[in-house]
Structure formats: C-alpha cells, structure tokens
Write a protein that holds these residues in place. Structure first.
Motif, PDB file in Angstrom:
ATOM      1  N   GLN A   1       6.069  -3.653 -10.936  1.00 34.43           N
ATOM      2  CA  GLN A   1       6.149  -3.678 -12.398  1.00 34.43           C
ATOM      3  C   GLN A   1       4.816  -3.271 -13.013  1.00 34.43           C
ATOM      4  OE1 GLN A   1       7.664  -7.686 -12.870  1.00 34.43           O
ATOM      5  NE2 GLN A   1       9.684  -6.913 -13.517  1.00 34.43           N
ATOM      6  N   GLN A   2       3.763  -3.770 -12.411  1.00 33.02           N
ATOM      7  CA  GLN A   2       2.440  -3.459 -12.943  1.00 33.02           C
ATOM      8  C   GLN A   2       2.096  -1.977 -12.778  1.00 33.02           C
ATOM      9  OE1 GLN A   2      -0.813  -5.684 -11.116  1.00 33.02           O
ATOM     10  NE2 GLN A   2      -2.133  -4.240 -12.208  1.00 33.02           N
ATOM     11  N   MET A   3       2.578  -1.391 -11.684  1.00 35.91           N
ATOM     12  CA  MET A   3       2.333   0.036 -11.488  1.00 35.91           C
ATOM     13  C   MET A   3       3.244   0.883 -12.361  1.00 35.91           C
ATOM     14  SD  MET A   3       1.552   0.842  -7.507  1.00 35.91           S
ATOM     15  CE  MET A   3       3.247   0.667  -7.035  1.00 35.91           C
ATOM     16  N   GLY A   4       4.289   0.262 -12.883  1.00 35.25           N
ATOM     17  CA  GLY A   4       5.229   1.034 -13.684  1.00 35.25           C
ATOM     18  C   GLY A   4       6.191   1.861 -12.851  1.00 35.25           C
ATOM     19  N   THR A   5       6.356   1.495 -11.600  1.00 35.87           N
ATOM     20  CA  THR A   5       7.286   2.215 -10.732  1.00 35.87           C
ATOM     21  C   THR A   5       8.681   1.627 -10.862  1.00 35.87           C
ATOM     22  OG1 THR A   5       5.497   2.506  -9.149  1.00 35.87           O
ATOM     23  CG2 THR A   5       7.726   2.871  -8.328  1.00 35.87           C
ATOM     24  N   PRO A   6       9.661   2.436 -11.233  1.00 37.75           N
ATOM     25  CA  PRO A   6      11.030   1.909 -11.308  1.00 37.75           C
ATOM     26  C   PRO A   6      11.495   1.423  -9.932  1.00 37.75           C
ATOM     27  CG  PRO A   6      10.875   4.060 -12.364  1.00 37.75           C
ATOM     28  CD  PRO A   6       9.601   3.855 -11.607  1.00 37.75           C
ATOM     29  N   PHE A   7      12.233   0.351  -9.903  1.00 38.39           N
ATOM     30  CA  PHE A   7      12.719  -0.164  -8.618  1.00 38.39           C
ATOM     31  C   PHE A   7      14.007  -0.944  -8.826  1.00 38.39           C
ATOM     32  CE2 PHE A   7      10.197  -3.439 -10.516  1.00 38.39           C
ATOM     33  CZ  PHE A   7      10.798  -4.637 -10.159  1.00 38.39           C
ATOM     34  N   ILE A   8      14.728  -1.075  -7.733  1.00 39.84           N
ATOM     35  CA  ILE A   8      15.960  -1.856  -7.731  1.00 39.84           C
ATOM     36  C   ILE A   8      15.871  -2.811  -6.561  1.00 39.84           C
ATOM     37  CG2 ILE A   8      18.462  -1.767  -7.421  1.00 39.84           C
ATOM     38  CD1 ILE A   8      18.099   1.195  -8.561  1.00 39.84           C
ATOM     39  N   VAL A   9      16.232  -4.046  -6.812  1.00 35.78           N
ATOM     40  CA  VAL A   9      16.177  -5.047  -5.756  1.00 35.78           C
ATOM     41  C   VAL A   9      17.569  -5.224  -5.161  1.00 35.78           C
ATOM     42  CG1 VAL A   9      15.657  -7.450  -5.218  1.00 35.78           C
ATOM     43  CG2 VAL A   9      14.273  -6.229  -6.902  1.00 35.78           C
ATOM     44  N   HIS A  10      17.643  -5.138  -3.859  1.00 30.54           N
ATOM     45  CA  HIS A  10      18.882  -5.460  -3.175  1.00 30.54           C
ATOM     46  C   HIS A  10      18.793  -6.927  -2.782  1.00 30.54           C
ATOM     47  CE1 HIS A  10      21.798  -4.837   0.427  1.00 30.54           C
ATOM     48  NE2 HIS A  10      22.417  -5.266  -0.640  1.00 30.54           N
ATOM     49  N   GLY A  11      19.444  -7.760  -3.567  1.00 35.62           N
ATOM     50  CA  GLY A  11      19.237  -9.200  -3.491  1.00 35.62           C
ATOM     51  C   GLY A  11      18.583  -9.635  -4.791  1.00 35.62           C
ATOM     52  N   ARG A  12      17.954 -10.791  -4.810  1.00 38.88           N
ATOM     53  CA  ARG A  12      17.244 -11.214  -6.030  1.00 38.88           C
ATOM     54  C   ARG A  12      16.253 -12.325  -5.721  1.00 38.88           C
ATOM     55  NH1 ARG A  12      22.289 -14.884  -8.552  1.00 38.88           N
ATOM     56  NH2 ARG A  12      23.464 -14.511  -6.648  1.00 38.88           N
ATOM     57  N   THR A  13      15.442 -12.589  -6.690  1.00 41.15           N
ATOM     58  CA  THR A  13      14.441 -13.652  -6.552  1.00 41.15           C
ATOM     59  C   THR A  13      14.918 -14.882  -7.330  1.00 41.15           C
ATOM     60  OG1 THR A  13      13.326 -12.951  -8.559  1.00 41.15           O
ATOM     61  CG2 THR A  13      12.596 -11.935  -6.505  1.00 41.15           C
ATOM     62  N   GLU A  14      14.077 -15.906  -7.356  1.00 41.38           N
ATOM     63  CA  GLU A  14      14.372 -17.085  -8.185  1.00 41.38           C
ATOM     64  C   GLU A  14      13.482 -17.077  -9.431  1.00 41.38           C
ATOM     65  OE1 GLU A  14      16.794 -19.160  -7.280  1.00 41.38           O
ATOM     66  OE2 GLU A  14      16.714 -19.557  -5.115  1.00 41.38           O
ATOM     67  N   THR A  15      12.717 -16.018  -9.567  1.00 41.07           N
ATOM     68  CA  THR A  15      11.849 -15.860 -10.732  1.00 41.07           C
ATOM     69  C   THR A  15      12.644 -15.199 -11.858  1.00 41.07           C
ATOM     70  OG1 THR A  15      11.134 -13.800  -9.705  1.00 41.07           O
ATOM     71  CG2 THR A  15       9.718 -15.706  -9.378  1.00 41.07           C
ATOM     72  N   PRO A  16      12.095 -15.108 -13.065  1.00 41.79           N
ATOM     73  CA  PRO A  16      12.833 -14.463 -14.152  1.00 41.79           C
ATOM     74  C   PRO A  16      13.257 -13.055 -13.755  1.00 41.79           C
ATOM     75  CG  PRO A  16      10.918 -15.592 -15.020  1.00 41.79           C
ATOM     76  CD  PRO A  16      10.806 -15.672 -13.520  1.00 41.79           C
ATOM     77  N   LYS A  17      14.512 -12.730 -14.053  1.00 42.50           N
ATOM     78  CA  LYS A  17      15.061 -11.473 -13.527  1.00 42.50           C
ATOM     79  C   LYS A  17      15.013 -10.373 -14.590  1.00 42.50           C
ATOM     80  CE  LYS A  17      17.789 -14.243 -10.490  1.00 42.50           C
ATOM     81  NZ  LYS A  17      16.970 -15.348 -11.025  1.00 42.50           N
ATOM     82  N   ASP A  18      13.816  -9.870 -14.796  1.00 36.80           N
ATOM     83  CA  ASP A  18      13.627  -8.778 -15.741  1.00 36.80           C
ATOM     84  C   ASP A  18      13.564  -7.454 -14.988  1.00 36.80           C
ATOM     85  OD1 ASP A  18      11.349  -9.531 -14.431  1.00 36.80           O
ATOM     86  OD2 ASP A  18      10.008  -9.232 -16.142  1.00 36.80           O
TER      87      ASP A  18
ATOM     88  N   ALA B   1       0.835  -1.203   0.000  1.00 36.56           N
ATOM     89  CA  ALA B   1       0.000   0.000   0.000  1.00 36.56           C
ATOM     90  C   ALA B   1       0.872   1.258   0.000  1.00 36.56           C
ATOM     91  CB  ALA B   1      -0.931   0.002   1.210  1.00 36.56           C
ATOM     92  N   THR B   2       1.970   1.189   0.679  1.00 34.26           N
ATOM     93  CA  THR B   2       2.871   2.342   0.726  1.00 34.26           C
ATOM     94  C   THR B   2       3.507   2.597  -0.639  1.00 34.26           C
ATOM     95  OG1 THR B   2       3.306   2.021   3.072  1.00 34.26           O
ATOM     96  CG2 THR B   2       4.924   3.320   1.845  1.00 34.26           C
ATOM     97  N   TYR B   3       3.907   1.536  -1.320  1.00 31.68           N
ATOM     98  CA  TYR B   3       4.448   1.725  -2.672  1.00 31.68           C
ATOM     99  C   TYR B   3       3.391   2.360  -3.566  1.00 31.68           C
ATOM    100  CZ  TYR B   3       8.378  -1.272  -1.360  1.00 31.68           C
ATOM    101  OH  TYR B   3       9.480  -1.788  -0.749  1.00 31.68           O
ATOM    102  N   GLN B   4       2.178   1.889  -3.416  1.00 31.71           N
ATOM    103  CA  GLN B   4       1.106   2.426  -4.245  1.00 31.71           C
ATOM    104  C   GLN B   4       0.919   3.924  -3.964  1.00 31.71           C
ATOM    105  OE1 GLN B   4      -2.511   3.261  -3.844  1.00 31.71           O
ATOM    106  NE2 GLN B   4      -2.510   3.493  -6.078  1.00 31.71           N
ATOM    107  N   ARG B   5       0.938   4.261  -2.694  1.00 28.39           N
ATOM    108  CA  ARG B   5       0.756   5.661  -2.331  1.00 28.39           C
ATOM    109  C   ARG B   5       1.919   6.521  -2.817  1.00 28.39           C
ATOM    110  NH1 ARG B   5       2.655   8.522   1.942  1.00 28.39           N
ATOM    111  NH2 ARG B   5       3.256   6.698   3.156  1.00 28.39           N
ATOM    112  N   LEU B   6       3.138   6.036  -2.581  1.00 28.99           N
ATOM    113  CA  LEU B   6       4.312   6.810  -2.996  1.00 28.99           C
ATOM    114  C   LEU B   6       4.324   7.015  -4.506  1.00 28.99           C
ATOM    115  CD1 LEU B   6       7.102   5.184  -0.756  1.00 28.99           C
ATOM    116  CD2 LEU B   6       6.015   7.421  -0.449  1.00 28.99           C
TER     117      LEU B   6
END
Lengths: 345, 345
Positions: free
Chosen positions: A136-153, A106-111
């Motif tokens: 991604q769906q909101m179109g907000t640029p972001f950077i992950v510190h770390g990573r997931t196991e999902t496709p890294k787009d 919710a905070t990301y959405q608000r920001l």
DNA sequence: CTGAAAGCGCTTACAG
DNA sequence: CTGAAAGCGCTTACAG
C-alpha cells in the motif's frame, strides 16, 4: 518489424496505425479493419517494452512464490485459473520465487520500481500481514487471495473457511460425534485460524468444547495426514471423526485408518477440504469421501478478473468477495459408532 | 525514481551509473560500490521496459500451458524448479495459457514479435512436433522438455524413459512376471512411446512379446488408474504386474487392487514413475511403492540453466541432456505369485 | 575512467 | 478522421 515499417506497408502514419490497433474511437471503422487485417497477415505485434515505456503499463501481473512453503498442488490449479482468466487479455503472469519474507518484500519492491508488473497477488495471508502495508505504501495494486484480520481496505477473494468448517463440525456433532480431530495447515495463516475457530464455534454453540490436543498443523502432505491420524488414534480417548485440510492430508489419513484395520465411514468419519484437483476426485474414492468443496481454479479465474478491474481503476474496496463452501456428504462420514456413543453433556 | 534523478542524487552521469549497475568493467571499483549502495538505499531499479527497449532483451522466459492437458501436479513442481533456477538472475517466467495447438503457435509468434520473452520452453513434445520448426524459423530460442524423434538440432532435457521402463520391465520379467500392464499418458507424446517401447524391448530381448491389450493411455489421474486397473484385472488372463506412469495413476491402481481384495506386492506387483512430489511420497505408502524416480523439479532447475546459457549465446546443440532414471525397489513389487507362474517359453 | 547524446519503438497531446 | 513530433527511461558507441 516495427511500427514504422508496418505503417509504411499499410500506407498510413504511425499515429493512425497505433490508434487503430489500440482500439481508439477516432479511427474510421474501415481503416481500423484494414490495419487489423494487415497486422494479422504480416504478424505485426507492437514491441512490448516500447509500449510499456510509453504507457507505463507492464501488461503483467506478478506472483511471487515462497520456496519451501509446500503449496504445490494448489499452485498449479490456481495459476491455471489465473492464466485462463487472463487469456486474450494481453496480460501475462510473471512468476518469481524467493526463500524468505524479507526476499519477498524486496522482490515486490523491485518488481514495482522497475515497472515490471502492474499488480501483484498475495498468497497465504496472516491475520496481520506485513506485505499489505508494504504494498500500500509503495502504491502497488494488489489482490489478496485470502484475507487478514486487519481493516480490509484492499481487494481480496477468500472462501468462508470458518463457515465451512463450522457446518461440517455441526453436522458431525449432530451425528453424535464428540471427539473431532483437525489436520490443518501451518499455524499463523488466517485460513488455518478461521477453520479452527469454525470447529470451536460449532462446539461452543452446543455448550461443548473442542479438544485442542486433537488439532494438528503442518503442510498438506500425505505424510502429515498419516502421522497425525496415527497419533490421534493412539490417544486414550481417540477421535471418531477427522477433518482434513486437503486431499493430500486425507490420503494419509485414509491410509492410517486402513492400517489400523478400521473402516472409514463406519468406525471413523472423515470430511475433507477439497480444492478440486482434476486428477484426484473425492467422488471416486472407496468409500467416497465427504468434502467441503471450493474450486481453487475458479478462485484464480476470479482473481484475474479482479486484477483487470483494479487496473481499470476500480477501487480496491469494491473488489472483495467471500465465497461460500459447499458441504458434500458422501460415504466417509456417518453417525458416531454405537460403541463410542456418549450421553450428550 | 528514474536514472536521471538517481544519477543526480549520486552525483554522477547517467552513463556511469548505468555502467556501474550493469557490471561493466570500465568503472572504478569504488565508484561501482558507491552506486550499488545508493541504489539499494534509495530503492532504485532501472525501468525494465526502458532497459528492454534499449537492449532488445525482455528478461523473461515464456511458458505456454495448454488448458485441458491435465498436466497439473507436474506443472507446479516444474515451475518451482524453473523459477528457483532463475532466482537472483533478474529473469522471470512468463506464463500464458491457450486452448489449442493453433493458439499455442500464435502465442509464440506474439511473444516473439512483441519481444516479450527471450526464450520459450516447450512441453510434452511429440515425435514430430510442429512447434520446433515454427520456433526455429522465427529465430526464437527455445528449450524442449522432452524430445522429438526428428533430428535434434535444438536444446533439450529429457529423461531416459525408454531405459527406465525397460529396466523395470526386465526386473519384473526376471521375477517371473509375463503379464505386465502399463498405464501411461495420452498417445502421441514421445515419452509415452518411449516408455511403451521400453516394455516391448525388455520382452523381445527375452524372445517374449508384450501384450498391447494391457496398455492403457489417458491423462494421469487417480480415476484413470483405477479404471484401467479394474479393466485389466477383469481380463481372462489378468496382469500380475502393473507399471503406472505417475503417482496419481498409482493411487487409483492401488485402490482398484484393494477393492478386489488383492494384496499389493504379493498378489500383484506395481512399479510407478515418480516425478517426486513433496506431498506424496512412495516411501511412505503401505506397502511402500517401487518407483522409477526422476525429480521434475530438478529438471526445471536444469532447464533454467540451459535457458541462461542459451541467452548467453551457447549453441542449442550443446545443451542436450538425457538423464538416467533410478529404479527404487520397495515392497509393492515382488515375484510373480506361485499360482500364476508359467513355464518360461 | 567518465560524460553528452543518439536511438530503441512505442503512445498521445496537439494541430489540422 | 489523420499526421508530425515530443517524450517515456534506459544503453552504448563515440569522444575525451
């Protein structure tokens, strides 16, 4: 003072002054210089809300912290690196706190909806992390510190936790250790899984198997380090080596080792993941402590650069790095004690 | 989505929608509820730059950190408290970093002139601190974490460093200690002076005098704690008790004490200023550590409240608190060893 | 209780 | 290389 008044004082139109200050090319160099000098002299700075409204840029990057996730000593260092990397960039860090994942989203959405930040930084990602498709769906640029196991787009900076722990484990195995304990972070986070897999991989490469009952998971506190170390050493077949996930856990582990009258580096080995805290130096302990070292402050600085590039239009997939981790061997790790030596299987 | 579109979707004018969302009284309750519900449903949040431009409010509080001032573990906790105290207030923390006092002042000027923050928080004040008249002259609201020795016509939250250290010292004197060392922060900061004066005052109240050659000043690191403790214990007339300014210094002090084969709480006493880190608990050490305890996280939370009141128009002089500090006696402090007992002078 | 419109202080396409 | 003016998306005094 606003632009109108400042422009009047400089004797130019608002347009020209604005362009001079924003570094547009079509201003005569001497005009630009005069405008700059006057801005400094008169202390004029454009109203950031007005600039933000006109350009759609907030000039800030958001960091949302989850209270209750004991992230603490790392957080200072990371923010220090981040803010340092943004110094003189007219971009600030905006910190908010939330107490649940739901609140975090919710905070990301608000920001994002209120255009308060131009990008956000995600911490402590899970192998599958809801925050990523959400942003991604909101179109907000972001950077992950770390990573997931999902496709890294997406843009990310991670360290090679798997490789670091695998190397440390291999080293211990080479020294004859077969009972190796791990005190790591809470289950469910990618880096914790990577580290545990690093241990398993080092074992299995030698046809051996790690004992998962020697894996402890909790926040990185002195208390947890102590508790797990005691518990593991009370085991019928106790570990001869411990991998601690942070300096804080290591403090507790060392305390437990002392409490049992064991000598670190002789009776038991310890290798610690060191995020590099300026106030707590592995090289300075007695005995000195072997570490897997990676500066979290440097990571913050690098992520700041990524953020700037992202805002300049770089494609997220081009902003991905996995940093190697140094293994620094010191006195806390050594050969398995004679008494505990086994025939290799 | 902007206000215009949102108002159209709700079927009201922009004026009414704006008023409903901002909590103005002159809106019919059912209208307000409908607007709120729709805002949540559609994810509408007013553009913060536009709001800022229209109201003159930035909705943010600035914290400027000085890189190189090893403030580190305290910073996380403080920010955690601050941000927690601002949760759900639509007010965020803006963090910038600078490397000198000159840059720090320039940053305040920029943040204020560009209306990027509504108030700032000042850390680590000196007895006479240039930042305070600077901010007062600019008319920028601010809160000091700590205090100066100049007239206090500003908002501040401090802890009673003088009283805390005086009490701890008195306690040690009562136990027969006469050689008491101090490992504190860098000279020149008010809290360091207050703490050192607390020691001196406890001594002089008994007609005794503290030995300033047993006072060490440096950043709060494990390394400095170790170095000073070694140095003091190498003294011809070594201390029988140590006051450490933070848990990090205490770690080094304890290490030095162990290295010399001394037993903490028997051969030498230790009382530590504890800012309360969730990952490093004095109650959990071996032996448990006596502390002067004051949660820096709570201080951050309280300063957040002060900031909100300041922005609501409270006079700075009405926002001043000095918190008492608890003395928590545990195993690390005890009577002066027999061998070191002296006749009281 | 509700609405039309001015104004906050910038940036920038357009014109020169 | 420089300027006049529209427009960014809100809030709020004013009018009803």
């Amino acid at each position: 003072m606003n632009l109108k008044e400042f422009a009047r004082l400089v004797g130019l139109s608002q347009t020209t002054v604005s362009r001079a200050l924003s570094g547009y090319p079509e201003v005569k160099p001497e005009t630009r210089k005069r405008v700059h000098d006057e801005a400094v002299r008169l202390g004029y700075h454009p109203n950031r809300s007005a600039t933000g409204l006109a350009t759609g840029r907030a000039g800030a990057i958001g960091v949302v912290v989850r209270t209750g996730i004991a992230f603490e000593p790392i957080f200072s260092e990371f923010i220090g690196g981040l803010v340092g990397g943004l110094e003189r960039q007219q971009i600030e860090i905006l910190v908010s706190s939330v107490s649940s994942l739901e609140d975090e989203l919710a905070t990301y959405q608000r920001l994002a909806a209120s255009r308060r930040v131009d990008a956000v930084i995600i911490h402590a990602p899970r192998p599958v992390d809801d925050r990523i498709p959400f942003l991604q769906q909101m179109g907000t640029p972001f950077i992950v510190h770390g990573r997931t196991e999902t496709p890294k787009d997406y843009a990310f900076l991670d360290i090679d936790n798997f490789g670091a722990v695998k190397r440390a484990t291999s080293h211990l195995l080479d020294l004859g250790h077969r009972r190796i304990a791990s005190i790591s972070g809470p289950k469910g986070q990618t880096y914790v899984e990577h580290r545990e897999r690093g241990i398993e991989s080092a074992f299995s490469e030698r046809g051996l198997q790690a004992d998962p009952s020697l894996f402890g998971n909790d926040h990185f506190t002195d208390e947890a380090g102590y508790r797990y170390t005691r518990k593991f050493l009370d085991n019928a077949d106790p570990p001869t080596a411990v991998l601690a996930g942070s300096m804080m856990s290591a403090l507790g582990a060392m305390r437990a080792i002392r409490a049992l009258g064991m000598t670190l580096g002789r009776d038991i080995s310890l290798i610690v993941h060191d995020d590099v805290f300026p106030y707590l130096n592995a090289d300075n302990m007695a005995p000195t402590v072997s570490t897997m070292r990676s500066s979290i402050r440097s990571a913050g600085g690098r992520i700041a650069k990524f953020a700037l590039q992202l805002l300049s239009g770089a494609a997220p997939e081009t902003l991905q790095e996995v940093w190697p981790v140094e293994l620094v061997l010191r006195e806390s790790s050594g050969p398995v004690p004679q008494s505990r030596k086994r025939r290799a299987l």
